[in-house]
Enzyme design. Structure first.
Site, PDB file in Angstrom:
ATOM      1  N   HIS A 247       0.835  -1.205   0.000  1.00  0.00           N
ATOM      2  CA  HIS A 247       0.000   0.000   0.000  1.00  0.00           C
ATOM      3  C   HIS A 247       0.874   1.262   0.000  1.00  0.00           C
ATOM      4  CE1 HIS A 247      -4.244   1.151   0.444  1.00  0.00           C
ATOM      5  NE2 HIS A 247      -3.823   2.229   1.081  1.00  0.00           N
TER       6      HIS A 247
ATOM      7  N   ASN B 150      -3.979   3.210  -4.677  1.00  0.00           N
ATOM      8  CA  ASN B 150      -3.348   1.884  -4.576  1.00  0.00           C
ATOM      9  C   ASN B 150      -4.177   0.794  -5.262  1.00  0.00           C
ATOM     10  OD1 ASN B 150      -0.945   2.303  -2.596  1.00  0.00           O
ATOM     11  ND2 ASN B 150      -2.646   3.368  -1.630  1.00  0.00           N
TER      12      ASN B 150
ATOM     13  N   ARG C 172      -6.449   1.002  -7.742  1.00  0.00           N
ATOM     14  CA  ARG C 172      -6.434   1.104  -9.201  1.00  0.00           C
ATOM     15  C   ARG C 172      -5.074   0.714  -9.776  1.00  0.00           C
ATOM     16  NH1 ARG C 172      -8.088   7.089  -9.507  1.00  0.00           N
ATOM     17  NH2 ARG C 172      -7.628   6.949  -7.291  1.00  0.00           N
ATOM     18  N   LEU C 173      -4.000   1.162  -9.144  1.00  0.00           N
ATOM     19  CA  LEU C 173      -2.669   0.843  -9.649  1.00  0.00           C
ATOM     20  C   LEU C 173      -2.357  -0.644  -9.461  1.00  0.00           C
ATOM     21  CD1 LEU C 173      -0.352   2.145 -11.088  1.00  0.00           C
ATOM     22  CD2 LEU C 173       0.609   2.851  -8.893  1.00  0.00           C
TER      23      LEU C 173
ATOM     24  N   TYR D  22     -13.163 -11.149  -2.567  1.00  0.00           N
ATOM     25  CA  TYR D  22     -11.857 -10.628  -2.973  1.00  0.00           C
ATOM     26  C   TYR D  22     -11.108 -10.065  -1.774  1.00  0.00           C
ATOM     27  CZ  TYR D  22      -8.746  -6.966  -4.875  1.00  0.00           C
ATOM     28  OH  TYR D  22      -7.694  -6.132  -5.136  1.00  0.00           O
ATOM     29  N   TYR D  23     -11.746  -9.188  -1.002  1.00  0.00           N
ATOM     30  CA  TYR D  23     -11.078  -8.589   0.156  1.00  0.00           C
ATOM     31  C   TYR D  23     -10.758  -9.641   1.221  1.00  0.00           C
ATOM     32  CZ  TYR D  23     -12.116  -3.933  -1.666  1.00  0.00           C
ATOM     33  OH  TYR D  23     -12.157  -2.803  -2.443  1.00  0.00           O
TER      34      TYR D  23
END
Length: 385
Positions: free
Chosen positions: A216, A222, A224-225, A258-259
């Site tokens: 992070h 963070n 999106r990248l 996902y999380y």
């Protein structure tokens, strides 16, 4: 496999509150990944789907036309995960210097994602490795406009942040302290560039995504990248020729799972469960992209055949329709630039396409500065939202 905590906690302070920040171990995992029969089979399915996706150029008259819209679809979906309300049509209207139907900050953020992705692919094709220098450049491009301009674009964060919860000591996750980011990234960079050992590209993309989200490194952007890195890794490895794999739709659809997977990797070291989820995301997304490309190709063939009903206008209408295939939300000025036809001829064609054939739809309701959408094309792109 449950390896236990995949890092260690160090004391830190965030928002004036004492907390425990998490510093991840270096990649690849130790003990090594256990690729059992189930995981091997699903990896094979993902590779087959990626092979079909990479062959997409044979499905379309011009793969770049599909890429133009598909990149923008990913930008919209990735940004929506972060809370923007921009749609694909909003983005395309903004790119024509029009006024979108949502706050300008939202659509500027999405536009910056397109810019960052295109820049990343350009750098990869120029032979640049994925390093801190490239990632900082991409972050700067990502945060040029919208809400991120005051969130240190192109710079690692210099303070402690936390994720989830109103206080750092009650947060869902506290990433590494700012003074450890350089060491974390240095080790991460070595992994990305296969030092000291090589990692298969799909597995590398899966592991790298979690590691980036865990480090992070930035104040904002963070997520999106981290999602953008996935197609960059696969293009760099030669798995894909074009950056056509975008997992944001799948991640958004299964957001909670996902999380949970990201957090379970940190807490239990179960990289294999994350890999199963990740390769399923690849298979689902790649297969859907191929199906969409086939449907768009069929749509163009079908709509071209309908143009004969327009008589003398059919030749000009064919040029307009082909331009709409590359820019499905347009104004007359864009079509003039793309086709070379006069404004008057384009106006007559659009009127016929809207009122006689129902192929386009005018979006503004105005008499001037009108914007038209290739309705069925947009519907096909948005089919999986």
């Amino acid at each position: 496999m449950r390896r236990g905590l995949t890092g260690h906690h160090v004391p830190s302070i965030a928002g004036g509150v004492n907390c425990q920040a998490f510093v991840p171990e270096t990649l690849p995992p130790d003990p090594p990944l256990s690729l059992d029969d189930k995981l091997q089979a699903r990896l094979s399915q993902a590779h087959v789907a990626l092979g079909r996706l990479d062959g997409i150029s044979v499905l379309l008259p011009d793969a770049q036309l599909f890429l133009y819209s598909y990149v923008r679809k990913e930008a919209v979906m990735s940004s929506q995960i972060e809370g923007t309300q921009s749609s694909l049509s909003d983005l395309m209207i903004y790119e024509m210097e029009g006024i979108p139907g949502v706050p300008m900050d939202d659509v500027q953020e999405v536009s910056c994602y397109v810019r960052a992705l295109n820049l990343g692919i350009q750098r990869i094709r120029e032979g640049h490795p994925i390093t801190i220098r490239l990632v900082l450049e991409l972050h700067d491009a990502l945060m040029t406009n919208g809400r991120g301009t005051h969130r240190r674009p192109g710079e690692f964060r210099q303070n402690q942040v936390w994720i989830g919860g109103h206080r750092a000591d009650e947060a869902t996750f506290v990433p590494p302290p700012a003074n450890q980011l350089a060491d974390c990234w240095s080790a991460f960079e070595r992994f990305l560039n296969d030092e000291p050992s090589t990692t298969a590209p799909v597995i590398k993309a899966a592991l790298a995504h979690v590691q980036f989200e865990t480090i992070h490194p930035f104040m904002d952007g963070n997520g999106r990248l981290g999602r953008l890195l996935i197609p960059l890794i696969l293009v760099q490895a030669g798995i894909l020729t074009e950056p056509l794999l975008y997992l944001s739709v799948f991640f958004k659809r299964h957001r909670q799972v996902y999380y949970e997977h990201l957090q379970q990797v940190r807490l239990t070291g179960d990289w294999e469960s994350w890999l199963l989820f990740f390769v399923d995301a690849i298979t689902d997304t790649a297969n859907h992209a191929v199906a969409t490309a086939q449907a768009l190709s069929a749509l163009l063939t079908q709509d071209k055949a309908r143009l004969s009903a327009l008589g003398r206008l059919s030749g000009s209408a064919t040029q307009v329709l082909e331009a709409l295939f590359s820019h499905p939300v347009v104004n007359i000025a864009t079509l003039h630039r793309e086709t070379g036809l006069t404004h008057a001829t384009i106006g007559k064609v659009l009127e016929a396409l809207e009122n006689q054939l129902g192929i386009v739809q005018e979006l503004t309701g105005q008499k001037r500065n009108r914007v038209y959408a290739y309705r069925a094309y947009i519907e096909l792109l948005n089919r999986d939202e």
